[in-house]
Design a protein around this motif. Structure first.
Motif, mmCIF file in Angstrom:
data_model
loop_
_atom_site.group_PDB
_atom_site.id
_atom_site.type_symbol
_atom_site.label_atom_id
_atom_site.label_comp_id
_atom_site.label_asym_id
_atom_site.label_seq_id
_atom_site.Cartn_x
_atom_site.Cartn_y
_atom_site.Cartn_z
ATOM 1 N N ASP A 139 0.894 -1.251 0.113
ATOM 2 C CA ASP A 139 0.026 -0.096 0.056
ATOM 3 C C ASP A 139 0.806 1.180 0.031
ATOM 4 O OD1 ASP A 139 -2.313 1.627 0.070
ATOM 5 O OD2 ASP A 139 -2.353 1.590 2.123
ATOM 6 N N HIS A 140 1.828 1.226 -0.708
ATOM 7 C CA HIS A 140 2.938 2.310 -1.076
ATOM 8 C C HIS A 140 3.630 2.385 -2.283
ATOM 9 C CE1 HIS A 140 6.852 4.257 -0.146
ATOM 10 N NE2 HIS A 140 6.308 4.502 1.185
ATOM 11 N N MET A 141 3.181 3.448 -2.893
ATOM 12 C CA MET A 141 3.522 3.232 -4.370
ATOM 13 C C MET A 141 5.134 3.222 -4.818
ATOM 14 S SD MET A 141 2.244 3.315 -7.572
ATOM 15 C CE MET A 141 0.657 4.224 -7.615
ATOM 16 N N GLY A 142 5.745 3.919 -3.840
ATOM 17 C CA GLY A 142 7.209 3.802 -3.757
ATOM 18 C C GLY A 142 7.960 2.502 -3.699
ATOM 19 N N ALA A 143 7.479 1.657 -2.634
ATOM 20 C CA ALA A 143 7.924 0.464 -2.460
ATOM 21 C C ALA A 143 7.454 -0.713 -3.619
ATOM 22 C CB ALA A 143 7.190 -0.297 -1.189
ATOM 23 N N LEU A 144 6.151 -0.463 -4.168
ATOM 24 C CA LEU A 144 5.630 -1.142 -5.182
ATOM 25 C C LEU A 144 6.414 -1.263 -6.492
ATOM 26 C CD1 LEU A 144 2.075 -1.742 -6.343
ATOM 27 C CD2 LEU A 144 3.641 -1.249 -8.150
ATOM 28 N N ILE A 145 6.989 0.116 -6.815
ATOM 29 C CA ILE A 145 7.587 0.553 -7.971
ATOM 30 C C ILE A 145 8.893 -0.122 -7.750
ATOM 31 C CG2 ILE A 145 8.853 2.131 -9.498
ATOM 32 C CD1 ILE A 145 6.330 3.796 -9.006
ATOM 33 N N THR A 146 9.461 -0.015 -6.765
ATOM 34 C CA THR A 146 10.833 -0.563 -6.351
ATOM 35 C C THR A 146 11.030 -1.915 -6.498
ATOM 36 O OG1 THR A 146 11.420 1.354 -4.873
ATOM 37 C CG2 THR A 146 12.959 -0.826 -4.617
ATOM 38 N N ASP A 147 9.980 -2.748 -5.802
ATOM 39 C CA ASP A 147 9.877 -4.216 -5.843
ATOM 40 C C ASP A 147 9.882 -4.710 -7.163
ATOM 41 O OD1 ASP A 147 8.887 -6.735 -5.792
ATOM 42 O OD2 ASP A 147 7.926 -6.560 -3.893
ATOM 43 N N ALA A 148 8.755 -3.960 -8.141
ATOM 44 C CA ALA A 148 8.656 -4.400 -9.477
ATOM 45 C C ALA A 148 9.849 -4.211 -10.486
ATOM 46 C CB ALA A 148 7.629 -3.691 -9.981
ATOM 47 N N THR A 205 17.031 2.910 -13.699
ATOM 48 C CA THR A 205 16.615 3.717 -14.728
ATOM 49 C C THR A 205 14.777 3.003 -14.851
ATOM 50 O OG1 THR A 205 18.662 3.877 -16.008
ATOM 51 C CG2 THR A 205 16.479 4.060 -17.327
ATOM 52 N N LYS A 206 14.793 1.866 -14.692
ATOM 53 C CA LYS A 206 13.462 1.376 -14.893
ATOM 54 C C LYS A 206 12.387 1.984 -13.759
ATOM 55 C CE LYS A 206 12.931 -3.071 -14.544
ATOM 56 N NZ LYS A 206 12.786 -4.579 -14.864
ATOM 57 N N VAL A 207 13.088 2.244 -12.584
ATOM 58 C CA VAL A 207 12.326 2.841 -11.371
ATOM 59 C C VAL A 207 11.675 3.917 -11.835
ATOM 60 C CG1 VAL A 207 12.409 3.655 -9.018
ATOM 61 C CG2 VAL A 207 13.496 1.567 -9.511
ATOM 62 N N ARG A 208 12.498 4.954 -12.363
ATOM 63 C CA ARG A 208 12.364 6.202 -12.797
ATOM 64 C C ARG A 208 11.168 5.990 -13.839
ATOM 65 N NH1 ARG A 208 12.183 11.696 -11.692
ATOM 66 N NH2 ARG A 208 14.136 11.574 -10.757
ATOM 67 N N ASP A 209 11.620 5.198 -14.736
ATOM 68 C CA ASP A 209 10.590 5.129 -16.118
ATOM 69 C C ASP A 209 9.274 4.500 -15.581
ATOM 70 O OD1 ASP A 209 12.637 6.041 -17.588
ATOM 71 O OD2 ASP A 209 13.514 4.198 -18.375
ATOM 72 N N LEU A 210 9.288 3.733 -14.994
ATOM 73 C CA LEU A 210 7.971 3.249 -14.292
ATOM 74 C C LEU A 210 6.926 4.402 -13.683
ATOM 75 C CD1 LEU A 210 8.570 -0.316 -13.093
ATOM 76 C CD2 LEU A 210 7.069 0.248 -14.790
ATOM 77 N N ALA A 211 7.779 5.189 -12.982
ATOM 78 C CA ALA A 211 7.173 6.137 -12.257
ATOM 79 C C ALA A 211 6.632 7.310 -13.244
ATOM 80 C CB ALA A 211 8.177 6.790 -11.167
ATOM 81 N N THR A 212 7.472 7.552 -14.219
ATOM 82 C CA THR A 212 7.036 8.189 -15.374
ATOM 83 C C THR A 212 5.886 7.775 -15.906
ATOM 84 O OG1 THR A 212 9.147 9.403 -15.386
ATOM 85 C CG2 THR A 212 7.860 9.765 -17.488
ATOM 86 N N ALA A 213 5.855 6.751 -16.221
ATOM 87 C CA ALA A 213 4.584 6.115 -17.160
ATOM 88 C C ALA A 213 3.399 6.054 -16.203
ATOM 89 C CB ALA A 213 5.033 4.591 -17.622
ATOM 90 N N LEU A 214 3.523 5.853 -15.071
ATOM 91 C CA LEU A 214 2.277 5.821 -13.945
ATOM 92 C C LEU A 214 1.871 7.306 -14.016
ATOM 93 C CD1 LEU A 214 3.299 3.379 -11.381
ATOM 94 C CD2 LEU A 214 1.333 3.018 -13.120
ATOM 95 N N ASP A 215 2.709 8.439 -13.764
ATOM 96 C CA ASP A 215 2.432 9.773 -13.970
ATOM 97 C C ASP A 215 1.792 10.060 -15.301
ATOM 98 O OD1 ASP A 215 2.452 12.456 -12.373
ATOM 99 O OD2 ASP A 215 3.960 12.780 -14.334
ATOM 100 N N GLN A 216 2.021 9.708 -16.104
ATOM 101 C CA GLN A 216 1.608 9.967 -17.472
ATOM 102 C C GLN A 216 0.055 9.336 -17.642
ATOM 103 O OE1 GLN A 216 4.298 8.347 -20.337
ATOM 104 N NE2 GLN A 216 5.512 10.221 -20.326
ATOM 105 N N ILE A 217 -0.323 8.463 -17.071
ATOM 106 C CA ILE A 217 -1.850 8.126 -16.909
ATOM 107 C C ILE A 217 -2.437 8.445 -15.713
ATOM 108 C CG2 ILE A 217 -1.376 5.921 -18.590
ATOM 109 C CD1 ILE A 217 -1.260 4.144 -16.389
#
Length: 212
Positions: free
Chosen positions: A30-39, A94-106
């Protein structure tokens, strides 16, 4: 494509032989930063000793990163490699940042918002398309992200799950075939696809740890 009855029988027999007992435990953050980091970190990396502790560190030490905007602010102000004790040149950062960017775009800000998108067929398709444009993000990572939002209807086919299916005697299946077989077999066993996926993964992971 529906799996063949023989394939389901083989997988059920193997599940019974090794004594798997699927449990409906939710695997989520239940934490976006942790989820993205994990993935981002999990592919081909030991989960329990390397990935999970770092995702937990993000959750525990960056409470503001529970929402996407807070996590992005942390990425802008902190040295993620130092924080995670990770190789700075790793493409996973880099994938951490790119996933965050992609989620922000939607316009996804929270885990519940992301979870809702994976429960809606149209929104899931849109979400998978957006995240799938990130380098090194394929079907397995997309399904894994869904699982990390709390979904028990997705199967993330990694080496453990694929290996278990091969051990059952079912060969020559691609990603979608293995995922479909696990999901169909879960229905036969009256459990969720996610519960069976987790039971298989835990069994294979524990066995590999014992053999190492």
């Amino acid at each position: 494509m529906q799996p063949l009855p023989r394939e389901v029988e083989q997988l059920v027999a193997h599940i019974s032989a090794v004594g798997l007992s699927p449990k409906e435990d939710e695997r989520s953050w239940d934490h976006m930063g942790a989820l993205i980091t994990d993935a981002a970190l999990q592919p081909r990396t030991k989960y329990r000793t390397i990935v999970h502790p770092r995702a937990k560190k993000v959750r525990d030490e960056w409470p503001d990163a529970k929402v996407l905007s807070g996590f992005v602010a942390r990425l802008d102000s902190e040295d993620l490699a130092s924080f995670l004790r990770w190789r700075p040149s790793s493409p996973k950062l880099t994938k951490v940042r790119d996933l965050a960017t992609a989620l922000d775009q939607i316009s996804v800000e929270t885990v519940p918002e992301l979870a809702a998108r994976f429960r809606d067929a149209r929104l899931e398709s849109e979400t998978r398309a957006a995240l799938g444009r990130v380098k090194h993000v394929g079907p397995k990572t997309l399904d894994y992200i869904a699982i990390l939002t709390g979904s028990n209807n997705h199967v993330a086919v990694d080496q453990h799950v694929a290996g278990f299916v091969r051990e059952a005697g079912v060969d020559s299946m691609d990603y979608a075939g293995v995922a479909g077989l696990v999901a169909y077999t879960a229905g036969f066993l009256k459990c969720s696809p996610g519960a069976l996926d987790a039971a298989i993964w835990n069994y294979m992971s524990d066995r590999a740890k014992g053999e190492s």
